[in-house]
Write an enzyme that holds these catalytic residues in place. Structure first.
Site, PDB file in Angstrom:
ATOM      1  N   THR A  62      66.505  20.504  33.532  1.00  0.00           N
ATOM      2  CA  THR A  62      66.896  19.394  32.658  1.00  0.00           C
ATOM      3  C   THR A  62      66.114  19.362  31.350  1.00  0.00           C
ATOM      4  O   THR A  62      66.251  18.426  30.572  1.00  0.00           O
ATOM      5  CB  THR A  62      66.682  18.057  33.394  1.00  0.00           C
ATOM      6  OG1 THR A  62      65.285  17.913  33.725  1.00  0.00           O
ATOM      7  CG2 THR A  62      67.502  17.999  34.672  1.00  0.00           C
ATOM      8  N   TYR A  98      60.030  15.008  30.272  1.00  0.00           N
ATOM      9  CA  TYR A  98      61.289  15.396  29.656  1.00  0.00           C
ATOM     10  C   TYR A  98      62.006  14.155  29.126  1.00  0.00           C
ATOM     11  O   TYR A  98      62.301  13.219  29.873  1.00  0.00           O
ATOM     12  CB  TYR A  98      62.200  16.113  30.653  1.00  0.00           C
ATOM     13  CG  TYR A  98      61.729  17.483  31.088  1.00  0.00           C
ATOM     14  CD1 TYR A  98      60.615  18.086  30.514  1.00  0.00           C
ATOM     15  CD2 TYR A  98      62.401  18.182  32.081  1.00  0.00           C
ATOM     16  CE1 TYR A  98      60.187  19.330  30.921  1.00  0.00           C
ATOM     17  CE2 TYR A  98      61.978  19.445  32.492  1.00  0.00           C
ATOM     18  CZ  TYR A  98      60.864  20.012  31.904  1.00  0.00           C
ATOM     19  OH  TYR A  98      60.437  21.254  32.308  1.00  0.00           O
ATOM     20  N   TRP A 129      61.754  30.051  35.115  1.00  0.00           N
ATOM     21  CA  TRP A 129      62.522  29.262  34.163  1.00  0.00           C
ATOM     22  C   TRP A 129      62.715  30.037  32.862  1.00  0.00           C
ATOM     23  O   TRP A 129      62.069  31.041  32.624  1.00  0.00           O
ATOM     24  CB  TRP A 129      61.838  27.917  33.880  1.00  0.00           C
ATOM     25  CG  TRP A 129      60.374  27.978  33.532  1.00  0.00           C
ATOM     26  CD1 TRP A 129      59.324  28.031  34.412  1.00  0.00           C
ATOM     27  CD2 TRP A 129      59.791  27.997  32.219  1.00  0.00           C
ATOM     28  NE1 TRP A 129      58.131  28.082  33.724  1.00  0.00           N
ATOM     29  CE2 TRP A 129      58.383  28.051  32.378  1.00  0.00           C
ATOM     30  CE3 TRP A 129      60.314  27.957  30.924  1.00  0.00           C
ATOM     31  CZ2 TRP A 129      57.505  28.077  31.304  1.00  0.00           C
ATOM     32  CZ3 TRP A 129      59.431  27.978  29.849  1.00  0.00           C
ATOM     33  CH2 TRP A 129      58.056  28.040  30.042  1.00  0.00           C
TER      34      TRP A 129
END
Length: 372
Positions: A90, A124, A248
């Site tokens: 996200t 985030y 990632w």
């Protein structure tokens, strides 16, 4: 299954407008210390529920759905936790680059494709990403036990007590705190992000010495142009202490997508004000060399019947030490394309991998390789 989730009610704010996955811990005894003074860069991945809710309709991951998409499941390190080999991240997107409606669409596509791993962090979008993630799960009525949620801690709210890894915030003595969280039933596992191999070994040693619970995974950046840690350092940790890799940025923040072949398009990630560093990387001499290598890789992707992003994600998945690759998507089309890398994985033969290595010319070598 719950791997991690952090506070979602704080007013979280990132530094310089971007997430900071860096935290600090002392390199001495386990009894230590104030995170603000410590030396180690760490992010603890911890776990607790996204909130208590009782959906009227339980929707489980259907085995047939996973079979149709070809989704694979792997153990997270040497733990018993099974995670989808592709997860949905996200970072940048949820609460920032995309609307809540698009976020829901992305999660739905991922879930229905067999994805059970969703990654976020308290920082985030200043905390919004976690809230959006939890709201979607509640709205969709998905069984919480069918999902694995990971988050990172360190950069929290504005107050001194809302940042760092102190016990007041969440963690002061990381290994001891994580053991406590797990023993209290708030988490099943814990892991690290952006730790060095030495730091992970120290955490493991502390856990064994004081009869506590060691980490099971390390979140690390891994893509065609970033290989050293995942291919040299982490395999040794996996075989010694069972720590797996959850990677990632398989497309290097979009660099490998091909969108930057002719500069930086408007509304791309590199065009955002807080990602000036990414733009500088793209237009640098090294960035231009990388774009040339991507052009050389394109014929391989075409021969395999896939796109360059699918090739790049499948290349990450072909590493047997990688438990799961986290995807970051801003559109449903992009997510569907990246999920298609599952179909490319069987085509990643040793011959194809060698072709790619000959173009990249950046394969790292371990001490074992040098001895041989």
């Amino acid at each position: 299954m719950q791997v991690s989730i952090a506070c979602t009610e704080h007013n979280l704010k990132s530094r310089n407008g971007e997430d900071r996955l860096l935290s600090k811990q002392s390199s001495t005894a386990p009894n230590v210390v104030n995170a603000a003074r410590a030396k180690f860069r760490t992010v603890a991945i911890i776990a607790r529920s996204l909130g208590t809710f009782t959906p009227q309709h339980h929707i489980s991951l259907k085995e047939s759905t996973a079979k149709q998409t070809g989704m694979k499941y792997r153990n997270l390190g040497k733990s018993g936790l099974r995670v989808s080999c592709l997860g949905l991240g996200t970072w940048v997107t949820f609460g920032g680059q995309i609307s809540d409606e698009v976020a829901e669409r992305l999660m739905t596509i991922a879930y229905e494709s067999g994805v059970n791993l969703f990654d976020t962090a308290e920082v985030y979008a200043a905390g919004k990403a976690e809230v959006i993630l939890g709201s979607i799960i509640k709205k969709k009525g998905w069984r919480r036990s069918s999902l694995v949620i990971t988050t990172k801690l360190y950069w929290g709210g504005k107050a001194e007590t809302e940042r760092g890894l102190s016990r007041k915030h969440i963690i002061e003595e990381i290994v001891r705190a994580m053991t406590h969280v797990i023993n209290q039933g708030m988490a099943m596992y814990w892991g690290t992000s952006r730790w060095s191999a030495m730091e992970i070994m120290e955490a493991y040693s502390v856990a064994r010495q004081f009869n506590m619970i060691p980490p099971v995974c390390e979140q690390a950046e891994y893509h065609l142009f970033q290989r050293e840690k995942v291919e040299v350092q982490l395999p040794e940790l996996y075989h010694k202490i069972g720590v797996g890799a959850m990677t990632w940025s398989p497309l290097a923040c979009g660099i490998i997508s091909g969108k930057y072949g002719n500069g930086v398009p408007e509304r791309s990630r590199a065009s955002l004000k807080c990602y000036q560093w990414l733009k500088e990387r793209i237009v640098s001499e090294e960035g231009r060399k990388q774009q040339n290598k991507l052009k050389d890789l394109t014929p391989i992707a075409e021969r395999l019947g896939c796109t360059l992003p699918q090739l790049a994600v499948a290349w990450c998945l072909r590493n047997e030490g990688v438990s799961s690759v986290l995807l970051g998507s801003s559109t449903p089309e992009q997510l569907i394309e990246n999920l298609g890398a599952i179909q490319v994985l069987p085509k990643m033969t040793s011959h194809v991998v060698n072709e790619i290595d000959n173009i990249l010319r950046n394969k790292p070598y371990s001490k074992k390789d040098y001895r041989s």
